[in-house]
Design a protein around this motif. Sequence first.
Motif, PDB file in Angstrom:
ATOM      1  N   ASP A 154       1.764  -1.271  -4.731  1.00 23.26           N
ATOM      2  CA  ASP A 154       0.480  -1.051  -4.063  1.00 23.26           C
ATOM      3  C   ASP A 154      -0.629  -1.950  -4.585  1.00 23.26           C
ATOM      4  O   ASP A 154      -1.793  -1.587  -4.503  1.00 23.26           O
ATOM      5  CB  ASP A 154       0.070   0.420  -4.222  1.00 23.26           C
ATOM      6  N   ILE A 155      -0.283  -3.121  -5.117  1.00 21.74           N
ATOM      7  CA  ILE A 155      -1.375  -3.960  -5.616  1.00 21.74           C
ATOM      8  C   ILE A 155      -1.950  -4.792  -4.485  1.00 21.74           C
ATOM      9  O   ILE A 155      -1.293  -5.072  -3.482  1.00 21.74           O
ATOM     10  CB  ILE A 155      -0.962  -4.840  -6.820  1.00 21.74           C
TER      11      ILE A 155
ATOM     12  N   PRO B  56      -8.371  -1.587  -3.209  1.00 25.67           N
ATOM     13  CA  PRO B  56      -8.281  -1.416  -4.671  1.00 25.67           C
ATOM     14  C   PRO B  56      -9.570  -0.881  -5.292  1.00 25.67           C
ATOM     15  O   PRO B  56     -10.616  -0.836  -4.638  1.00 25.67           O
ATOM     16  CB  PRO B  56      -7.985  -2.833  -5.169  1.00 25.67           C
TER      17      PRO B  56
ATOM     18  N   ASN C 274       0.816  -1.222   0.000  1.00 25.77           N
ATOM     19  CA  ASN C 274       0.000   0.000   0.000  1.00 25.77           C
ATOM     20  C   ASN C 274       0.845   1.264   0.000  1.00 25.77           C
ATOM     21  O   ASN C 274       0.384   2.315   0.445  1.00 25.77           O
ATOM     22  CB  ASN C 274      -0.962  -0.015   1.196  1.00 25.77           C
ATOM     23  N   ILE C 275       2.077   1.170  -0.474  1.00 30.66           N
ATOM     24  CA  ILE C 275       2.889   2.387  -0.527  1.00 30.66           C
ATOM     25  C   ILE C 275       2.446   3.248  -1.709  1.00 30.66           C
ATOM     26  O   ILE C 275       1.850   2.759  -2.660  1.00 30.66           O
ATOM     27  CB  ILE C 275       4.407   2.081  -0.621  1.00 30.66           C
TER      28      ILE C 275
ATOM     29  N   HIS D 251      -4.543  -0.927  -7.765  1.00 29.15           N
ATOM     30  CA  HIS D 251      -3.607  -0.355  -6.790  1.00 29.15           C
ATOM     31  C   HIS D 251      -4.344   0.012  -5.500  1.00 29.15           C
ATOM     32  O   HIS D 251      -5.497   0.391  -5.545  1.00 29.15           O
ATOM     33  CB  HIS D 251      -2.951   0.895  -7.369  1.00 29.15           C
ATOM     34  N   GLN D 252      -3.655  -0.078  -4.390  1.00 28.58           N
ATOM     35  CA  GLN D 252      -4.289   0.213  -3.109  1.00 28.58           C
ATOM     36  C   GLN D 252      -3.350   0.998  -2.184  1.00 28.58           C
ATOM     37  O   GLN D 252      -3.177   0.627  -1.027  1.00 28.58           O
ATOM     38  CB  GLN D 252      -4.739  -1.091  -2.436  1.00 28.58           C
ATOM     39  N   PRO D 253      -2.770   2.087  -2.680  1.00 33.01           N
ATOM     40  CA  PRO D 253      -1.870   2.843  -1.803  1.00 33.01           C
ATOM     41  C   PRO D 253      -2.620   3.394  -0.584  1.00 33.01           C
ATOM     42  O   PRO D 253      -3.764   3.826  -0.692  1.00 33.01           O
ATOM     43  CB  PRO D 253      -1.358   3.970  -2.705  1.00 33.01           C
TER      44      PRO D 253
END
Lengths: 494, 494
Positions: free
Chosen positions: A349-350, B484, A342-343, B438-440
Amino acid sequence: MKLISLPLFCAVFAAAQTAPQAVERWSVFEITLRGPESGNPFIDVQLSAVFQHEHRAVTVTGFYDGAGVYRIRFMPDADGAWTYSTSSNTPGLNAKTGAFNVTRPSPDNHGPVTVRHTYHFGYADGTPYYPFGTTAYAWAHQGDELESQTLATLRAAPFNKMRMCVFPKDYVYNQNEPKFYPFPRDASGVNDYTRFNPEFFRHFEGLVRKLMDQGIEADLILFHPYDRWGYAKMPADVDDRYLRYTIARLAAFRNVWWSMANEWDFMKEKKLSDWDRFFRLTQESDPYQHLRSIHNGAILYDHSKPWVTHASIQHDDFNRTVEWLTTYRKPVVFDECKYEGNIPRRWGDISAQEMVRRFWLGFAQGAYVGHGETYIHPQDILWWSKGGVLHGQSPQRIAFLRKIVEQWPERGVVPFPNHQFPAAYREGEFYLYYLDYHQPAEFEFELPPGMKFKADVIDPWEMTITPAPGTYEGKFTLKLPGKPYQAVRFVRAR
Amino acid sequence: MKLISLPLFCAVFAAAQTAPQAVERWSVFEITLRGPESGNPFIDVQLSAVFQHEHRAVTVTGFYDGAGVYRIRFMPDADGAWTYSTSSNTPGLNAKTGAFNVTRPSPDNHGPVTVRHTYHFGYADGTPYYPFGTTAYAWAHQGDELESQTLATLRAAPFNKMRMCVFPKDYVYNQNEPKFYPFPRDASGVNDYTRFNPEFFRHFEGLVRKLMDQGIEADLILFHPYDRWGYAKMPADVDDRYLRYTIARLAAFRNVWWSMANEWDFMKEKKLSDWDRFFRLTQESDPYQHLRSIHNGAILYDHSKPWVTHASIQHDDFNRTVEWLTTYRKPVVFDECKYEGNIPRRWGDISAQEMVRRFWLGFAQGAYVGHGETYIHPQDILWWSKGGVLHGQSPQRIAFLRKIVEQWPERGVVPFPNHQFPAAYREGEFYLYYLDYHQPAEFEFELPPGMKFKADVIDPWEMTITPAPGTYEGKFTLKLPGKPYQAVRFVRAR
């Protein structure tokens, strides 16, 4: 200069004292010699040994380990009686001879990994090797406590390969100084590239040996661009000496793989011809021909070049898997397909779901996929770089996949042609479909006629395997759960 | 042959009797004339009218509607007094004149849609038009009951464009005979290509008019490969006559778009030059220059050709969006990106989540995306072909997206360069990021300095919009949900 100069019979005796009398096959047999400390032994002294078993001879280069100690490491690949004899331009290191016995490997020692069946890997003893790699680039430069924690984490994790840099790393979340440096440095940080720092290498190879003892391949990254110490822009002669020294020290460890670079194309000081030269030099220097690869940033190296043993790829377009397998005729390993985490970086960040999906996309097309993890951490201990502990949800699903893959046909699988979905097979034995985002309520499959298959529906996230009743052959319609990210496996009923 | 031959003043009177005295702008003004029934009026009789408003004249082709009835349809685009005068090779249809008044359009009548701002669409009255299309290829060939149900479904659905075939369709889940055929057929099913079946067209255009009344654009597919009646392999002169007749009948409906084909490259009887000719013929025949496109199977038509108004694409690689926008310099509409459903076809089994994801991938890069649905149905009534009712979970999320898009800058958005994620913007006004898989947990955004923006985090699946506190400008780090498939929107604070 302290020259040890003894009659021949004494030298043999002295050498025998420092070397074991017996080692198991594919372990490290090490000769320790005392020699000159003065001058610059790293450059001045040449040392090698010829190891002989029956009519076969293998020449191995030694190295200077500091404080007047010289070593020659050898990985024997045949059981029985071996002898050796050293050669050196330094009389005291020359013509040392000895003998030792090689015994059968212990049960967890399967030997080094090589390519087999074109697209796959196997250990030297014939056991298949399916790479389930992870990445912790700088874990070997974090100090004993964190390094021990990383090794403990790996003991419970599904990974059997670690991508790791020889050089320390300077990058986001990676600003700590290493405990050891590969070259001596003066007070202002200027490297003495004419020498090495044996302490650095002793520490590093200690970790490689611990990975070996845990059954984990060490995919050693020889160069990388993320550097503030100078290692990314050394002169060519230093690069070559560094490679030869590293190979002399490490090649005898059976779990070593050589990766010329992480993101080779991001190293602006190097030309393509430099990478070709590194490959050739590695190939020439390594008596055991460990696996050799190079990992890209944005530009793929031409993996069809003869010195490349397998394609180590950074990419996330799994639609290109078949193209690469077909082009290179070598194993394809997606060593980097972005990281679970999650950076605030698009490569780090996947979601765990996406990581698991990517593993299945790759494996279900006859390729291999590597893991990495980048969750924000209060002390910046991100697995992808420093190791530590794992926080994500993909490793347990990767463990589930690994168990499934380890039941695959021993010769591995290849892409299934004319498929509707990512699919892999071994003709007449095994067929795997990964349905990805598709969710058909049923599907017509076609298997070879005249053979009966058992069918399983696999949920990679829920980690369930649901057998379908009966057996199947030829063309038939199979009811499916009608949910996405499922897999279907057909195994020949015997 | 019943020739109506009257003195001129009588003819005017007769014509005036059949045409309304006033119509609103962008609606259909229709002249009805009686003429010969004998011979082959479809081929023998030429009929047109010149419509005049102040100094401007527009020539419009008429058509034979069977049973001695001839019609000329016209869509006026200016308010005020218009006159007309007919021309024909048949004396009784020649030199008919009349006058009518055009009034302001009613509130829901925005006129026809055209391209504007290079990549976008707008109605003639200046209202932006954002295509949220769906597909029901053969819905117009299913009989009154199902057709009425489809229209009712559309009234509650978020779609403002319908892709639909003129010809009936023969394909999986589509085996029913149509109620009407476009050409007369003998008992053994042989088509008389020298004539048309006016009943077929009256029925078809009745549905187009109902879509118009519901504010839905009719994206009419003129040819398609899925055929068992012969319409996919007619001779060139029949193709051309069919096109001219269809355009003469339908062009006056403001909601008409011309799509040369569904999957043009799958029509093996046609050459590329045929498609070019159809485009040119359509362009020459349509007095209103309705939008023109062509939809691909596996091979993209060259959408940069001058007669193509926008790229109508079947594809699901949204990474190519920017390439196509840049190449064509036209709007890009992913009219087919696979269908939400569960049928055993890889193009008809994607999950609702994946469909919603694809809508966001397209819209967040300045393109447009179309919907379709293929859930297994006991009577084979799949929305994608026959219409009926919707069963999926994506339409409500598409409605949510549509509301968001309708708040976008009036001039539309374009791909945001140097972005880390799919992103679109209108400089200094509006920025949208779609984070996809993506899940930053946070991300550093960069907006123009010296302007304050409000920020929202949008969850496309949960359909929530969560404002972030405060305002933002320049470079800043925004906390994100760390899950995400989220989007982030920045709108200039005024």
